[in-house]
Write an enzyme that holds these catalytic residues in place. Structure first.
Site, PDB file in Angstrom:
ATOM      1  N   ARG A  16      26.602   3.650 -23.424  1.00  0.00           N
ATOM      2  CA  ARG A  16      27.416   4.001 -24.572  1.00  0.00           C
ATOM      3  C   ARG A  16      27.591   2.786 -25.464  1.00  0.00           C
ATOM      4  O   ARG A  16      27.653   1.660 -24.987  1.00  0.00           O
ATOM      5  CB  ARG A  16      28.808   4.465 -24.117  1.00  0.00           C
ATOM      6  CG  ARG A  16      28.876   5.871 -23.572  1.00  0.00           C
ATOM      7  CD  ARG A  16      30.300   6.258 -23.199  1.00  0.00           C
ATOM      8  NE  ARG A  16      30.819   5.448 -22.112  1.00  0.00           N
ATOM      9  CZ  ARG A  16      31.644   4.434 -22.242  1.00  0.00           C
ATOM     10  NH1 ARG A  16      32.112   4.097 -23.437  1.00  0.00           N
ATOM     11  NH2 ARG A  16      32.052   3.756 -21.195  1.00  0.00           N
ATOM     12  N   LYS A  39      31.760  12.894 -22.855  1.00  0.00           N
ATOM     13  CA  LYS A  39      32.792  12.048 -23.430  1.00  0.00           C
ATOM     14  C   LYS A  39      33.202  12.507 -24.828  1.00  0.00           C
ATOM     15  O   LYS A  39      34.381  12.489 -25.181  1.00  0.00           O
ATOM     16  CB  LYS A  39      32.340  10.578 -23.437  1.00  0.00           C
ATOM     17  CG  LYS A  39      32.102   9.981 -22.037  1.00  0.00           C
ATOM     18  CD  LYS A  39      33.248  10.230 -21.167  1.00  0.00           C
ATOM     19  CE  LYS A  39      33.354   9.645 -19.787  1.00  0.00           C
ATOM     20  NZ  LYS A  39      32.439   8.884 -19.081  1.00  0.00           N
ATOM     21  N   HIS A  50      40.242  10.815 -18.293  1.00  0.00           N
ATOM     22  CA  HIS A  50      39.047  10.231 -17.663  1.00  0.00           C
ATOM     23  C   HIS A  50      39.335  10.059 -16.164  1.00  0.00           C
ATOM     24  O   HIS A  50      39.531   8.954 -15.677  1.00  0.00           O
ATOM     25  CB  HIS A  50      38.762   8.873 -18.323  1.00  0.00           C
ATOM     26  CG  HIS A  50      37.427   8.281 -18.010  1.00  0.00           C
ATOM     27  ND1 HIS A  50      37.141   6.956 -18.246  1.00  0.00           N
ATOM     28  CD2 HIS A  50      36.291   8.817 -17.507  1.00  0.00           C
ATOM     29  CE1 HIS A  50      35.882   6.706 -17.888  1.00  0.00           C
ATOM     30  NE2 HIS A  50      35.349   7.814 -17.437  1.00  0.00           N
ATOM     31  N   SER A 108      35.106   3.047 -16.730  1.00  0.00           N
ATOM     32  CA  SER A 108      33.703   3.318 -16.447  1.00  0.00           C
ATOM     33  C   SER A 108      33.149   2.332 -15.423  1.00  0.00           C
ATOM     34  O   SER A 108      33.407   1.128 -15.507  1.00  0.00           O
ATOM     35  CB  SER A 108      32.891   3.235 -17.733  1.00  0.00           C
ATOM     36  OG  SER A 108      33.414   4.148 -18.676  1.00  0.00           O
ATOM     37  N   CYS A 139      33.971   1.895 -12.337  1.00  0.00           N
ATOM     38  CA  CYS A 139      34.992   1.262 -11.498  1.00  0.00           C
ATOM     39  C   CYS A 139      35.363   2.122 -10.289  1.00  0.00           C
ATOM     40  O   CYS A 139      36.400   1.910  -9.668  1.00  0.00           O
ATOM     41  CB  CYS A 139      36.228   0.930 -12.318  1.00  0.00           C
ATOM     42  SG  CYS A 139      35.925  -0.416 -13.470  1.00  0.00           S
ATOM     43  N   GLY A 140      34.553   3.124  -9.965  1.00  0.00           N
ATOM     44  CA  GLY A 140      34.734   3.771  -8.674  1.00  0.00           C
ATOM     45  C   GLY A 140      35.208   5.212  -8.638  1.00  0.00           C
ATOM     46  O   GLY A 140      35.602   5.685  -7.563  1.00  0.00           O
ATOM     47  N   ASN A 148      32.704   7.353  -6.544  1.00  0.00           N
ATOM     48  CA  ASN A 148      32.797   6.952  -5.146  1.00  0.00           C
ATOM     49  C   ASN A 148      34.061   7.462  -4.475  1.00  0.00           C
ATOM     50  O   ASN A 148      34.008   7.969  -3.357  1.00  0.00           O
ATOM     51  CB  ASN A 148      32.700   5.422  -5.034  1.00  0.00           C
ATOM     52  CG  ASN A 148      31.261   4.962  -5.037  1.00  0.00           C
ATOM     53  OD1 ASN A 148      30.618   4.909  -3.996  1.00  0.00           O
ATOM     54  ND2 ASN A 148      30.735   4.675  -6.212  1.00  0.00           N
ATOM     55  N   ASP A 186      34.704  12.604 -12.957  1.00  0.00           N
ATOM     56  CA  ASP A 186      34.784  11.820 -14.196  1.00  0.00           C
ATOM     57  C   ASP A 186      35.846  12.316 -15.175  1.00  0.00           C
ATOM     58  O   ASP A 186      36.480  11.516 -15.835  1.00  0.00           O
ATOM     59  CB  ASP A 186      33.420  11.824 -14.895  1.00  0.00           C
ATOM     60  CG  ASP A 186      33.264  10.720 -15.930  1.00  0.00           C
ATOM     61  OD1 ASP A 186      33.512   9.549 -15.588  1.00  0.00           O
ATOM     62  OD2 ASP A 186      32.910  11.024 -17.083  1.00  0.00           O
ATOM     63  N   ASN A 209      23.079   0.103 -15.483  1.00  0.00           N
ATOM     64  CA  ASN A 209      23.712   1.383 -15.856  1.00  0.00           C
ATOM     65  C   ASN A 209      22.736   2.559 -15.674  1.00  0.00           C
ATOM     66  O   ASN A 209      22.872   3.592 -16.313  1.00  0.00           O
ATOM     67  CB  ASN A 209      24.227   1.338 -17.301  1.00  0.00           C
ATOM     68  CG  ASN A 209      25.120   2.538 -17.651  1.00  0.00           C
ATOM     69  OD1 ASN A 209      25.926   2.978 -16.824  1.00  0.00           O
ATOM     70  ND2 ASN A 209      24.969   3.078 -18.858  1.00  0.00           N
ATOM     71  N   SER A 210      21.762   2.400 -14.784  1.00  0.00           N
ATOM     72  CA  SER A 210      20.869   3.531 -14.495  1.00  0.00           C
ATOM     73  C   SER A 210      21.676   4.610 -13.780  1.00  0.00           C
ATOM     74  O   SER A 210      22.633   4.310 -13.053  1.00  0.00           O
ATOM     75  CB  SER A 210      19.684   3.076 -13.651  1.00  0.00           C
ATOM     76  OG  SER A 210      20.116   2.482 -12.450  1.00  0.00           O
ATOM     77  N   ARG A 211      21.286   5.864 -13.983  1.00  0.00           N
ATOM     78  CA  ARG A 211      22.133   6.965 -13.495  1.00  0.00           C
ATOM     79  C   ARG A 211      21.322   8.124 -12.958  1.00  0.00           C
ATOM     80  O   ARG A 211      20.129   8.240 -13.217  1.00  0.00           O
ATOM     81  CB  ARG A 211      23.021   7.455 -14.643  1.00  0.00           C
ATOM     82  CG  ARG A 211      24.018   6.368 -15.053  1.00  0.00           C
ATOM     83  CD  ARG A 211      25.173   6.891 -15.835  1.00  0.00           C
ATOM     84  NE  ARG A 211      26.124   5.816 -16.112  1.00  0.00           N
ATOM     85  CZ  ARG A 211      27.413   5.841 -15.813  1.00  0.00           C
ATOM     86  NH1 ARG A 211      27.943   6.888 -15.226  1.00  0.00           N
ATOM     87  NH2 ARG A 211      28.205   4.814 -16.107  1.00  0.00           N
ATOM     88  N   ASP A 214      37.193   3.621   3.026  1.00  0.00           N
ATOM     89  CA  ASP A 214      38.465   3.087   3.513  1.00  0.00           C
ATOM     90  C   ASP A 214      39.582   3.193   2.480  1.00  0.00           C
ATOM     91  O   ASP A 214      40.758   3.018   2.815  1.00  0.00           O
ATOM     92  CB  ASP A 214      38.276   1.646   4.003  1.00  0.00           C
ATOM     93  CG  ASP A 214      37.475   1.608   5.291  1.00  0.00           C
ATOM     94  OD1 ASP A 214      37.828   2.365   6.211  1.00  0.00           O
ATOM     95  OD2 ASP A 214      36.468   0.866   5.362  1.00  0.00           O
TER      96      ASP A 214
END
Ligand code: GTP
Ligand code: SPV
Ligand code: MN
Length: 598
Positions: A77, A212, A232, A254, A256-257, A260, A283, A380-382, A508
Site C-alpha cells: 500500500r 481497505k 482493523h 499491518s 503486527c500479528g 497469527n 483483518d 510484504n509477499s502474501r 503462547d
C-alpha cells in the site's frame, strides 16, 4: 447502450449508467460481467497463465494454486498516495491526505481516459458480509486486471448473488492498472459519493477494493453516520473444555500479528485440557450493538490476504494448511524444480535453485539482511486464500448476526515501552488506550521500516474521516453499548538487550488472552498501576514455557520515564490531529501523566 460480452447481471439503472460513464472514459475493447461461476474463473486463470500474469504451480502439491509477480515498484500500500476526498479538508482531518473532490476527479479523469484501450473491463459485483445479513454492503469493482478479479473472488462474496442484492446505495469502485506509474498512482476514497478510484497500481490493498478502501475507509465513514463501527481487527473464538466459546477482537497495525493471533494453536497445556481456537476473521471486523446490549462482530471478508514470510508449520500451521489449495501467491520465491513456492521462514534452509520475487535466479550469497528486498520473497509477499479452507474456521463464519465480543485487544510492536498486557479502567480509558497506540512500521506499507509512529486503533491508514471525530465516535458508541467488552492493550514484541523477543508469542499468546477472558468473567483480580490494570505475574500461566516468573515481571514492568516521554509524543500527536480530538482524550492523558509523576 453499451454491449457486454456476456449476460448483464442487473437492470439497476444507476448501476448501468455508472458503468457506461466509466467505460466511456476508460474505453475498454470489451466489457465482461463476473458471475462468480467456477467455469468463468477457470477460463480467466487459463488466460492469465497464457500471458504470464499467473504461473500455475504444481497441481499435485498445490492444487489450483498460482504465483503472481507485481512490478518491483508496486509491492505494498502507498499511504502517501491514498486520499480521502471529502468536500472540506476538515472532514478528512490532518492525518489523511486530502484534495478537493472536483480537483481530484479532474486529475483522475486524465489518468483513466483511454487507459483500458485494447483491454477488457471486468464488472465484478460483490458483497462485504453475508448476503442478506444486516451487516452486508454491496459494491461493484470495475477493473482491467484478471489478477484483481481472481483476488476479489477469493476475498469477497462475488458474482450473481451479490448482483441480485444491488440497490442504489452500492459502493462504486474503479480500478485501472494503467501504466503502473508510481508517480501517478492514486488510491482515492470519496466517502460522500460512495466511490473509490484506484489507478496505476496492481497490488494488494491498493486494488482489492473491497478490503481497505471499502470495508475500512468507506465503511468507517458509513459506520459513523449509521451508528456502527468498521475496524482493523481480527475476530477469534476460544472454546473452553465445557464447550462454551468466547470471542475477542484485536486491532494490531499491518504486519503486527492479526492473522497469527486469529489462527493460533493452543499450547500443549491448554490443548490437553480440551481448549480449541476458531477463526472468524483475520483483518477486518464490522461491529454493531445487538438487542442484548452487547457488541457483535462479523468479518466482512471471505478470504485471507496474509503475510507469507514467517508463516510455517510451527508459527501458523493453520494459515499454512489453508494455502495448500486454491491460493494465489504474490511476490514469493518460485522453486521451478517442483513448481512450488518458498519464502523466508517457511523452512530453515531455502531449497536450491530458487527464482526470487522479481523473477531472477536467487543467489543466497547476495542476500543482505539490511536490505530485506534482497530476500528471495518480498517482505510484504502474501497469499490470497479462502477462509473456508482454513482448518480452524469458525462455524459462525457465515452467521448473519456475527459473534458477541467479550474483549477488545489493542496492540503494537514496541521494543520497550508497552508491557505484555494491561487492561483499561473503562470504555473511555479504553478508547484512550487505543488512541495512543504506537508501533514500529513494517513492510506492509511503502516507506521506512522499524520507525515508531502513532497508529490509533491500527486505523491511521484506514479511517475514512477526521481522526478526532473517529475518537468521538468510539466514545459515542460506548454510550450505547450497555454491556461493553473490556478493552486491553498487548505487546508481543518487547526485546532484550540483544534485540531478541522476550515473549515467545504466537500460540503462547493464548495464555494472555485467557487472562483477559477471566477478567471479563470476573474470575481473576488485577493490580492497579499507573497505566491501568495489570495481571498479577503468577496469573499468566507459564507452564511448559522456558521463561520464569521474573521474565513475566520484566514483561509487565512499566518504565515511567519512557512513558512520560511517550506522553509528550502523544500530546504532539493529538495536536497534529487538531481540535476535533475530544476533551475526554486530554482528560485521560492528564490523568496518565499525573499517575506517572506520583
Ligand atoms: P496485515 O495482513 O498486514 O494486516 O498483518 P497482520 O496483522 O495480520 O500480521 P501477521 O499475523 O501476518 O504477522 C506479521 C508478522 O509478525 C509475521 O512475520 C509474523 O511471523 C510476526 N508475528 C505474528 N505474531 C507474532 C508474535 O506473537 N510474536 C512475534 N515475535 N512475531 C509475531
Ligand atoms: C494491511 O496492510 O493491513 C493489509 C494488507 O492487510 S493490504 O490489503 O495490502 O492492506
Ligand atoms: Mn491489515
Amino acid at each position: 447502450m453499451i454491449k457486454y460480452e456476456n449476460a448483464c447481471l442487473t437492470d439497476n439503472k444507476t448501476v448501468l449508467s455508472w458503468i457506461e460513464e466509466m467505460a466511456a472514459m476508460t474505453q475498454p475493447d470489451k466489457i465482461v460481467w463476473i458471475d462468480g461461476s467456477e467455469e468463468q474463473a477457470e477460463a480467466l486463470r487459463k488466460e492469465a497463465c497464457s500471458t504470464g500474469e499467473l504461473i500455475k504451480l504444481n497441481e499435485e502439491l498445490l492444487p489450483d494454486c498460482y504465483l503472481h509477480r507485481t512490478a518491483v515498484n508496486d509491492v505494498a500500500r502507498v499511504e502517501s498516495r491514498t486520499f480521502i476526498c471529502t468536500p472540506t479538508k476538515e472532514e478528512a482531518g490532518n492525518i489523511n491526505n486530502w484534495m478537493d473532490p472536483a480537483e481530484m476527479y479532474a486529475k483522475l479523469k486524465k489518468l483513466y481516459t483511454g487507459s483500458m484501450k485494447g483491454k477488457t473491463m471486468y464488472v465484478l459485483p460483490y458483497s462485504m458480509g453475508v448476503i442478506g445479513s444486516d451487516f452486508a454492503k454491496i459494491g461493484i469493482e470495475l477493473t482491467d486486471s484478471i489478477y484483481v478479479v481472481l483476488n476479489m473472488l477469493i476475498m469477497t462474496r462475488a458474482g450473481k448473488k451479490a448482483a441480485e442484492a444491488i440497490d442504489d446505495s452500492f459502493i462504486r469502485g474503479l480500478h485501472a492498472v494503467a501504466d503502473c506509474d508510481p508517480e501517478n498512482r492514486y488510491i482515492v476514497q470519496f466517502p460522500q459519493d460512495n466511490t473509490i478510484m484506484s489507478v496505476n497500481s496492481g497490488y494488494g490493498g491498493n486494488v482489492i477494493l473491497g478490503k481497505k478502501c471499502f470495508a475500512l475507509r468507506i465503511a468507517s465513514y458509513l459506520g459513523r453516520k449509521e451508528g456502527w463501527m468498521a475496524e482493523h481487527m481480527l475476530i477469534l473464538g476460544i472454546e473452553y473444555p465445557d464447550g462454551s466459546i468466547h470471542y475477542v477482537t484485536g486491532a494490531f497495525p499491518s504486519a503486527c500479528g492479526k492473522t497469527n493471533l486469529a489462527m493460533l494453536v493452543p499450547p500443549e497445556v491448554y490443548k490437553k485440557q480440551g481448549y480449541k481456537v476458531w477463526t472468524v476473521g483475520d483483518d477486518i471486523a464490522w461491529l454493531r450493538v445487538g438487542s442484548d446490549g452487547r457488541l457483535w462482530a462479523v468479518n466482512p471478508e471471505a478470504g485471507f490476504f496474509g503475510v507469507a514470510p514467517g508463516t510455517n508449520e510451527h508459527s501458523n500451521p493453520n494459515a499454512l494448511a489453508t494455502t495448500k489449495k486454491e491460493t494465489i501467491f504474490t511476490n514469493v520465491a518460485y522453486h521451478p524444480a517442483d513448481g512450488t513456492v518458498w519464502w523466508e521462514g517457511l523452512t530453515k534452509e531455502p531449497p536450491e535453485g530458487l527464482i526470487d520475487w522479481t523473477g531472477k535466479p536467487w543467489d543466497p550469497a547476495k542476500y543482505n539482511k539490511a536490505d530485506k528486498t534482497t530476500a528471495a520473497a518480498h517482505p510484504n509477499s502474501r497469499f490470497t486464500t479462502m477462509a473456508k479452507n482454513c482448518p480452524c474456521i469458525s462455524d459462525k463464519f457465515d452467521s448473519v448476526t456475527g459473534v458477541p465480543i467479550d474483549c477488545i485487544i489493542f496492540g503494537g510492536r514496541r521494543a520497550r515501552t508497552a508491557p505484555l498486557v494491561y487492561q483499561s479502567r473503562d470504555w473511555q480509558h479504553g478508547t484512550f488506550v487505543g488512541a495512543i497506540m504506537a508501533s514500529e512500521t513494517t513492510a506492509a506499507a511503502a516507506g521506512a521500516v522499524g520507525v515508531v509512529r502513532r497508529d490509533p486503533m491500527a486505523m491511521r491508514p484506514f479511517a475514512g474521516y477526521n481522526m478526532g471525530d473517529y475518537f468521538r465516535h468510539w466514545l459515542d458508541m460506548g454510550k450505547v453499548i450497555k454491556n461493553p467488552p473490556l478493552i486491553f492493550n498487548v505487546n508481543w514484541f518487547r526485546t532484550d538487550a540483544e534485540g531478541h523477543f522476550i515473549w515467545p508469542g504466537f500460540g503462547d499468546n493464548m495464555r494472555v488472552v485467557l487472562w483477559m477472558l477471566k477478567r471479563a468473567a470476573g474470575e481473576v483480580d488485577a493490580v492497579e498501576t499507573e497505566i491501568g490494570y495489570e495481571p498479577k505475574p503468577e496469573d499468566i500461566n507459564i507452564e511448559g514455557l522456558d521463561i520464569t516468573l521474573d521474565t513475566v515481571k520484566e514483561l509487565l514492568s512499566v518504565d515511567k520515564e519512557a512513558w512520560l516521554e511517550d506522553c509528550k509524543s502523544i500530546r504532539e500527536f493529538f495536536a497534529q490531529i487538531g481540535d476535533h480530538v475530544p476533551q475526554e482524550m486530554y482528560d485521560e492523558l492528564d490523568k496518565l501523566e499525573k499517575n506517572l509523576k506520583k
